[in-house]
Design an enzyme around this catalytic site. Structure first.
Site, PDB file in Angstrom:
ATOM      1  CE  LYS A  80      -9.757  -3.988   4.782  1.00  0.00           C
ATOM      2  NZ  LYS A  80     -10.708  -5.408   4.200  1.00  0.00           N
ATOM      3  N   GLY A 136      -3.342   0.647  -1.468  1.00  0.00           N
ATOM      4  CA  GLY A 136      -4.660   0.491  -2.516  1.00  0.00           C
ATOM      5  C   GLY A 136      -5.181   2.025  -3.358  1.00  0.00           C
ATOM      6  CB  SER A 137      -8.235   3.013  -5.120  1.00  0.00           C
ATOM      7  OG  SER A 137      -8.855   3.301  -3.757  1.00  0.00           O
ATOM      8  CB  THR A 138      -5.166   7.471  -5.512  1.00  0.00           C
ATOM      9  OG1 THR A 138      -3.779   7.094  -5.868  1.00  0.00           O
ATOM     10  CG2 THR A 138      -4.761   9.150  -5.301  1.00  0.00           C
ATOM     11  N   GLY A 188      -7.530   5.937  -0.102  1.00  0.00           N
ATOM     12  CA  GLY A 188      -5.915   6.441   0.500  1.00  0.00           C
ATOM     13  C   GLY A 188      -6.549   8.294   1.099  1.00  0.00           C
ATOM     14  CD  GLU A 241       4.432   2.912  -1.206  1.00  0.00           C
ATOM     15  OE1 GLU A 241       3.937   3.466  -1.352  1.00  0.00           O
ATOM     16  OE2 GLU A 241       5.135   2.765   0.221  1.00  0.00           O
ATOM     17  CB  CYS A 256       0.439   0.664  -8.181  1.00  0.00           C
ATOM     18  SG  CYS A 256       1.387  -0.923  -6.823  1.00  0.00           S
ATOM     19  CD  GLU A 313      -3.381   2.390 -10.404  1.00  0.00           C
ATOM     20  OE1 GLU A 313      -4.437   2.630  -9.630  1.00  0.00           O
ATOM     21  OE2 GLU A 313      -2.143   2.331 -10.373  1.00  0.00           O
TER      22      GLU A 313
HETATM   23  P1  TAP Z   1      -8.709   0.051  -2.725  1.00  0.00           P
HETATM   24  O1  TAP Z   1     -10.583  -0.288  -3.072  1.00  0.00           O
HETATM   25  O2  TAP Z   1      -8.415   1.067  -1.947  1.00  0.00           O
HETATM   26  O3  TAP Z   1      -8.551  -1.124  -1.215  1.00  0.00           O
HETATM   27  C1  TAP Z   1      -7.887  -1.477  -0.666  1.00  0.00           C
HETATM   28  C2  TAP Z   1      -7.497  -2.136   0.692  1.00  0.00           C
HETATM   29  O4  TAP Z   1      -8.685  -0.623   1.368  1.00  0.00           O
HETATM   30  C3  TAP Z   1      -8.405  -3.148   0.906  1.00  0.00           C
HETATM   31  O5  TAP Z   1      -8.266  -3.626   2.201  1.00  0.00           O
HETATM   32  C4  TAP Z   1     -10.045  -2.032   1.503  1.00  0.00           C
HETATM   33  O6  TAP Z   1     -11.118  -3.194   1.663  1.00  0.00           O
HETATM   34  C5  TAP Z   1      -9.814  -1.305   2.240  1.00  0.00           C
HETATM   35  N1  TAP Z   1     -10.467  -0.044   1.903  1.00  0.00           N
HETATM   36  C6  TAP Z   1     -11.562  -0.013   1.517  1.00  0.00           C
HETATM   37  N2  TAP Z   1     -12.496   0.941   1.937  1.00  0.00           N
HETATM   38  C7  TAP Z   1     -12.452   1.383   2.968  1.00  0.00           C
HETATM   39  C8  TAP Z   1     -12.094   2.509   4.261  1.00  0.00           C
HETATM   40  N3  TAP Z   1     -13.478   3.245   3.608  1.00  0.00           N
HETATM   41  N4  TAP Z   1     -11.344   2.452   5.023  1.00  0.00           N
HETATM   42  C9  TAP Z   1     -10.679   1.862   5.250  1.00  0.00           C
HETATM   43  N5  TAP Z   1     -10.142   0.964   4.978  1.00  0.00           N
HETATM   44  C10 TAP Z   1     -11.446   0.677   3.080  1.00  0.00           C
HETATM   45  O7  TAP Z   1      -8.169  -0.616  -3.382  1.00  0.00           O
HETATM   46  P2  TAP Z   1      -8.133  -2.488  -4.812  1.00  0.00           P
HETATM   47  O8  TAP Z   1      -8.878  -2.228  -5.376  1.00  0.00           O
HETATM   48  O9  TAP Z   1      -7.907  -2.870  -3.220  1.00  0.00           O
HETATM   49  O10 TAP Z   1      -6.303  -2.293  -4.834  1.00  0.00           O
HETATM   50  C11 TAP Z   1      -6.500  -1.402  -6.142  1.00  0.00           C
HETATM   51  C12 TAP Z   1      -5.765   0.256  -6.458  1.00  0.00           C
HETATM   52  O11 TAP Z   1      -4.672  -0.177  -5.306  1.00  0.00           O
HETATM   53  C13 TAP Z   1      -5.098   0.566  -7.566  1.00  0.00           C
HETATM   54  O12 TAP Z   1      -5.454   1.547  -7.967  1.00  0.00           O
HETATM   55  C14 TAP Z   1      -4.039   0.584  -7.115  1.00  0.00           C
HETATM   56  O13 TAP Z   1      -3.057   1.109  -7.599  1.00  0.00           O
HETATM   57  C15 TAP Z   1      -3.675   0.560  -5.877  1.00  0.00           C
HETATM   58  N6  TAP Z   1      -2.265   0.211  -5.410  1.00  0.00           N
HETATM   59  C16 TAP Z   1      -1.100   0.784  -4.769  1.00  0.00           C
HETATM   60  C17 TAP Z   1       0.076   0.197  -4.706  1.00  0.00           C
HETATM   61  C18 TAP Z   1       1.412   0.667  -4.267  1.00  0.00           C
HETATM   62  S1  TAP Z   1       2.526  -0.153  -3.547  1.00  0.00           S
HETATM   63  N7  TAP Z   1       1.118   2.258  -4.424  1.00  0.00           N
HETATM   64  C19 TAP Z   1       0.020  -1.210  -4.163  1.00  0.00           C
HETATM   65  C20 TAP Z   1      -0.942  -1.738  -4.223  1.00  0.00           C
HETATM   66  C21 TAP Z   1      -2.625  -1.501  -4.856  1.00  0.00           C
HETATM   67  P3  TAP Z   1     -11.713  -4.043   1.348  1.00  0.00           P
HETATM   68  O14 TAP Z   1     -11.382  -4.175  -0.230  1.00  0.00           O
HETATM   69  O15 TAP Z   1     -12.343  -5.342   1.879  1.00  0.00           O
HETATM   70  O16 TAP Z   1     -13.008  -3.921   0.768  1.00  0.00           O
END
Ligand code: TAP
Length: 449
Positions: A151, A204-206, A209, A226, A260, A353
């Site tokens: 996904k 994704g975000s903490t 997660g 992660e 990240c 962050e």
């Molecule tokens: P999130 O909002 O956490 O989204 C990540 C993924 O999770 C997306 O595919 C999102 O889907 C999905 N998601 C959202 N709500 C969910 C739920 N309730 N159940 C299951 N899946 C769900 O993060 P983001 O805004 O995309 O990315 C930014 C964050 O990711 C930052 O805090 C960053 O630090 C972290 N990040 C960490 C790493 C590593 S390697 N540690 C790498 C990249 C990013 P939709 O967006 O399609 O709704």
């Protein structure tokens, strides 16, 4: 769903979002495909993954153009990332014949261990490195004999959809790779709760997660996470300051800070604080921010208008802006690279962050103070240490609570080495041989002799 180009705000693609029922159907397809995929002879599974790696290499430019349009990242970064996607598949293509067990001396017989695949694995990935992060999960999962449901983030699903096509054309059997584009709160959530999904691998975000870990408890699902980071770039007075200061900007402004591993806290020893800033300033001012498809561009826009608003909140009127770079004023979600200095490690900009091109430069006194401040964060993903004293570098590296560190370098990720976080930056490791532990279950068999 409208997919926007963040550099122009133009619609690139319109898609119909998947529903919870679509997620159920994808899981059912993956479940059906699992027994046959698990039983493919290891050398044949290797050959199929090798062919897929070759196809990804052949499509590298197409994928890079698509990733750049979908995320706004500079085209040269996108090319590098697509190279890593192919490399990741090449690396894990070598693994099916190398997933080894142990023989353990016991009384009365022989004891052997096996590493068995888990079954259907749900992979949930973010928008910052869409296909790259997906490949870190897909390649080891498939090499170990699992089937997958991927996904991608709603904002950036295009390369994942292309990947589905490329995998099919490379001969990966029907049902082994499934791509679902839909909201995380619906489709992602369904994967987390589904009893036929054995494991969820999430980046994704903490905050999300945390919810995934809680949701997985319902079915005692395996989980790897992660998550976020607030990594420290520690610069000692005895460092090669010219090199440290020249590379510090891209260590945080790369991918517009949406990384990240961004070294978003630069800890600089007091004696050289001003000198370091003086050396860093021209590098920041010279950063080329603009059209991602221009070969010379080093930094693109942020991913969305909402995200830009979130980032801007960290730079209020009275923020201690030491200097900043340029940003276009045209349409697109632009934000200039911004250096805040001096900042205390207790300030909001040093604690949270930001996930944008904003860096906090923080002074420290001595080695103990550097370690204390580097560790004074809920995160522990990445970081750097700059010094020409080798023993000190290793001593400090052992004391910093983070999963990945580099000495006299700002790199974090390599295909063959483990990557992942301490503390609230995550659970488990990706890449390298260690990732396979998280896509297999250990089985012990005793044979009476
Ligand atoms: P999130 O909002 O956490 O989204 C990540 C993924 O999770 C997306 O595919 C999102 O889907 C999905 N998601 C959202 N709500 C969910 C739920 N309730 N159940 C299951 N899946 C769900 O993060 P983001 O805004 O995309 O990315 C930014 C964050 O990711 C930052 O805090 C960053 O630090 C972290 N990040 C960490 C790493 C590593 S390697 N540690 C790498 C990249 C990013 P939709 O967006 O399609 O709704």
């Amino acid at each position: 769903m409208e997919i926007l180009n963040p550099a122009t705000e133009e619609v690139v693609e319109r898609l119909e979002p998947a529903t919870a029922e679509d997620a159920d159907a994808a899981v059912a397809r993956a479940k059906k495909a699992f027994p046959a995929w698990r039983d493919v002879a290891p050398a044949d599974r290797s050959r199929l993954l090798r062919r897929l790696a070759g196809a990804l290499e052949a499509e590298r430019e197409n994928l890079a153009q698509l990733e750049s349009r979908d995320t706004g990242k500079p085209i040269n970064d996108a090319r590098g990332e697509m190279g890593m996607v192919a490399d990741t598949f090449h690396y894990y293509a070598g693994m099916p014949e190398r997933i080894l067990g142990d023989t353990i001396p016991v009384s009365g017989g022989v004891d052997v261990t096996f590493r068995e695949p888990l079954g259907v694995v749900g992979l949930i990935v973010p928008w910052n490195f869409p296909l790259t992060i997906a490949s870190w999960k897909m390649a080891p999962a498939l090499a170990a004999g699992n089937t997958i449901v991927l996904k991608p983030a709603e904002l950036t699903p295009l390369t994942a959809l292309e990947f589905g096509r490329i995998a099919r054309e490379a001969g990966i059997p029907e049902g082994v790779v499934n791509v679902l584009v839909g909201p995380g709160s619906v489709v992602g959530q369904r994967l987390v709760e589904h009893e036929d999904v054995a494991k969820v691998a999430f980046t994704g975000s903490t905050a999300v997660g945390r919810g995934i870990m809680a949701g997985a408890a319902g079915t005692i699902k395996r989980v790897t996470l992660e998550l976020g980071g607030k990594s420290a770039n520690v610069v000692f007075a005895d460092a090669d300051l010219e090199k440290a200061a020249a590379s510090a900007p891209m260590a945080v402004f790369g991918n517009a800070g949406q990384d990240c591993c961004a070294r978003s806290r630069i800890l600089v020893q007091k004696d050289v604080f001003d000198e370091f800033l003086d050396r860093m300033k021209p590098a920041v001012e010279a950063l080329r921010v603009g059209d991602p498809l221009d070969e010379a561009t080093e930094m693109g826009p942020l991913i969305s208008a909402d995200h830009r608003e979130r980032v801007a909140a960290y730079v209020p009127e009275d923020a201690p802006v030491a200097f900043k770079g340029e940003a276009p004023e045209s349409s697109g979600f632009w934000f200039p690279p911004t250096v805040l200095a001096p900042v205390s490690n207790d300030d909001k900009a040093a604690r949270e962050e930001i996930f944008g091109p904003v860096v906090a430069v923080i002074p420290f006194e001595d080695e103990d103070d550097a370690v204390r401040q580097a560790n004074d964060t809920p995160y522990g993903l990445s970081g750097s240490i700059w010094t020409q004293n080798g023993a000190k570098a290793l001593r400090v590296a052992r004391r910093i609570d983070t999963g990945v560190l580099s000495i006299n370098s700002n790199t974090s990720v390599r295909v063959a080495t483990p990557f992942g976080g301490f503390k609230q930056s995550g659970v488990g490791r990706e890449l390298g041989p260690h990732a396979l532990d998280h896509y297999t279950e250990l089985k012990n068999v005793y044979i009476s002799t």
